[in-house]
Write an enzyme that holds these catalytic residues in place. Structure first.
Site, mmCIF file in Angstrom:
data_model
loop_
_atom_site.group_PDB
_atom_site.id
_atom_site.type_symbol
_atom_site.label_atom_id
_atom_site.label_comp_id
_atom_site.label_asym_id
_atom_site.label_seq_id
_atom_site.Cartn_x
_atom_site.Cartn_y
_atom_site.Cartn_z
ATOM 1 N N LYS A 161 -2.585 16.209 -2.051
ATOM 2 C CA LYS A 161 -1.658 15.676 -1.045
ATOM 3 C C LYS A 161 -0.315 16.311 -1.307
ATOM 4 O O LYS A 161 0.129 16.380 -2.460
ATOM 5 C CB LYS A 161 -1.603 14.162 -1.180
ATOM 6 N N LYS A 163 3.819 16.420 -0.253
ATOM 7 C CA LYS A 163 4.913 15.739 0.437
ATOM 8 C C LYS A 163 5.510 16.719 1.441
ATOM 9 O O LYS A 163 5.633 17.917 1.150
ATOM 10 C CB LYS A 163 5.984 15.308 -0.578
ATOM 11 N N GLU A 213 0.065 11.033 6.236
ATOM 12 C CA GLU A 213 0.449 9.708 5.750
ATOM 13 C C GLU A 213 1.870 9.365 6.197
ATOM 14 O O GLU A 213 2.794 10.159 6.038
ATOM 15 C CB GLU A 213 0.342 9.730 4.213
ATOM 16 N N ASP A 238 0.987 3.822 4.942
ATOM 17 C CA ASP A 238 1.341 3.413 3.578
ATOM 18 C C ASP A 238 2.432 2.344 3.704
ATOM 19 O O ASP A 238 2.140 1.143 3.778
ATOM 20 C CB ASP A 238 1.801 4.665 2.798
ATOM 21 N N GLY A 290 -0.310 5.410 -5.174
ATOM 22 C CA GLY A 290 0.370 5.290 -6.462
ATOM 23 C C GLY A 290 1.874 5.220 -6.295
ATOM 24 O O GLY A 290 2.416 5.614 -5.256
HETATM 25 O O1 OSB Z 1 4.383 7.547 -0.629
HETATM 26 O O2 OSB Z 1 2.659 7.600 -1.862
HETATM 27 C C1 OSB Z 1 3.895 7.596 -1.751
HETATM 28 C C2 OSB Z 1 5.504 8.027 -5.187
HETATM 29 C C3 OSB Z 1 6.586 7.176 -5.078
HETATM 30 C C4 OSB Z 1 6.790 6.526 -3.881
HETATM 31 C C5 OSB Z 1 5.922 6.708 -2.809
HETATM 32 C C6 OSB Z 1 4.821 7.533 -2.928
HETATM 33 C C7 OSB Z 1 4.637 8.222 -4.141
HETATM 34 C C8 OSB Z 1 3.563 9.180 -4.362
HETATM 35 C C9 OSB Z 1 3.113 9.388 -5.776
HETATM 36 O O3 OSB Z 1 3.073 9.850 -3.482
HETATM 37 C C10 OSB Z 1 1.765 8.900 -6.047
HETATM 38 C C11 OSB Z 1 1.482 8.849 -7.540
HETATM 39 O O4 OSB Z 1 1.764 7.820 -8.166
HETATM 40 O O5 OSB Z 1 0.970 9.825 -8.076
HETATM 41 MG MG MG Z 2 2.795 7.493 0.756
#
Ligand code: OSB
Ligand code: MG
Length: 370
Positions: A161, A163, A213, A238, A290
């Site tokens: 995934k 960002k 997402e 999410d 996460g």
């Molecule tokens: O949007 O999933 C998210 C981390 C902090 C806040 C929001 C998100 C995330 C991650 C990290 O995408 C996921 C992880 O813990 O590896």
């Molecule tokens: Mg997310």
């Protein structure tokens, strides 16, 4: 289970490398831990709030205040036959799901220890090997991103995934897709777009993404339903899902095809199970998200991921991806097949590293029942 005492600790931890999302860069992680004691047993949980109210409305400081002023007094000295009853004690509290989960999930750990069972079994889990994916923060260049992707694929992770945000999307996605035509690939915008970006988001359809997402506003299911009707790629929510009714509304509106369940964001295991059971009945795949957790939150995520319906790889990765040292033993490790074998010992299934917790604690407050 009588709640004899609750200890709140704030730890200061530092990620191995900064993690950048559309809402900011994280390097230092204030970690709020709940240790709840009952009949000589300690149950642990991690409040998954971030440093500031940028992911959702909660933060570590706000959660600590809500715990101290409102949640702890509602459970201290009270007895619960099962952990699933804890949320009823919080019925009068609006919002603050991550703070509530901090208490409820610690009671689940106690219940599992008292029954001599691993937490995942007490929850009703059925899967013993969890599928894992990674979440890669925003990178400076597509080349940098490709390096990271190659490392994670070599480690065995089953889904990548990345960002994204405006200006850091198509070029990055295209590079990864070109280099890896058949991997499970998804993107996470953390609300970086608006409906004005409809055409742009629709252009992602060509990348055969597993999901996009949370592209739009964190609190807007209706806008996501409008977008979903006009693009082929499945949306995954999410931030927008804080409880079962949100999931029901989202599914009935057609606002998503997949839901990311985060234990903290939805208020704990009970609420997470409600969403999981509902999604299973509607054929909506779920997966465990996460929040850059340390080992305690990670152990809870692993337990939740064993439930039926968690069919997509979660954002659950090895402790060593984020931490030089984690506060559990053994640390979470991932097999070359990109899975985590669930632990078999009672409770969390991992030992708590009291020495490290002590070393990194910067604030501590104890509440005892009279
Ligand atoms: O949007 O999933 C998210 C981390 C902090 C806040 C929001 C998100 C995330 C991650 C990290 O995408 C996921 C992880 O813990 O590896
Ligand atoms: Mg997310």
């Amino acid at each position: 289970m009588r709640v004899d005492s609750i200890i709140l600790r704030k730890l200061q931890m530092r990620l191995k490398a900064p993690f950048e999302t559309s809402f900011g860069v994280t390097h230092n992680r204030p970690v709020l831990l709940v240790e709840l004691q009952s009949d000589g047993i300690s149950g642990w949980s991690e409040v998954t709030a971030t440093e500031g109210p940028f992911y959702n409305a909660e933060s570590v400081a706000i959660a600590a205040l809500v715990l101290r002023e409102f949640l702890v007094p509602l459970v201290l000295g009270k007895s619960f036959a099962t952990a699933s009853q804890v949320r009823d004690a919080f019925a009068a509290i609006r919002g603050h799901e991550m703070a509530r989960a901090g208490i409820e999930n610690a009671v689940w750990d106690i219940e599992a220890q008292q029954r001599g069972l691993p937490l995942w079994k007490v929850l009703g889990g059925t899967q013993q090997d969890i599928s894992c994916g990674v979440s890669l923060g925003l990178q400076s260049t597509p080349e940098k991103l490709l390096e990271k992707v190659a490392t994670e694929l070599a480690a065995g992770y089953q889904r990548i995934k990345i960002k994204i945000k405006s200006g850091k999307d198509r070029e990055f996605i295209a590079a990864v897709r070109k280099a890896h035509s058949d991997i499970l690939l998804s993107v996470d915008a953390n609300s970086a777009y608006t409906l004005d970006d409809l055409e742009h988001l629709r252009s992602f359809d060509e990348f055969n993404l597993l999901m996009i997402e949370q592209p739009l506003w964190w609190d807007d299911l209706y806008a996501h339903s409008k977008l979903q009707k006009q693009i082929r790629t499945k949306l995954c929510l999410d931030e927008s899902i804080a409880h079962l009714r949100d999931a029901q509304t989202a599914v009935e509106l057609g606002a998503c095809g997949i839901i990311n369940v985060k234990l903290g964001r939805v208020g704990g295991f009970s609420s997470a199970r409600d969403i999981q059971a509902y999604c299973l009945s509607k054929n909506i795949p779920v997966w465990c998200g996460g929040m850059l957790e340390c080992g305690i939150g990670r152990a809870h995520n692993i337990a939740a991921s064993t439930l039926p319906g968690y069919t997509l790889p979660g954002d659950i990765s090895a402790s060593a991806r984020y931490w030089v040292e984690d506060i559990i033993e053994p640390e979470v490790t991932v097999t070359p097949q990109g899975t985590i074998r669930v632990p078999q010992s009672p409770g969390l299934g991992y030992h708590i590293r009291h020495d490290l917790i002590e070393r990194w604690t910067v604030e501590k407050q104890t509440f005892r029942a009279s």
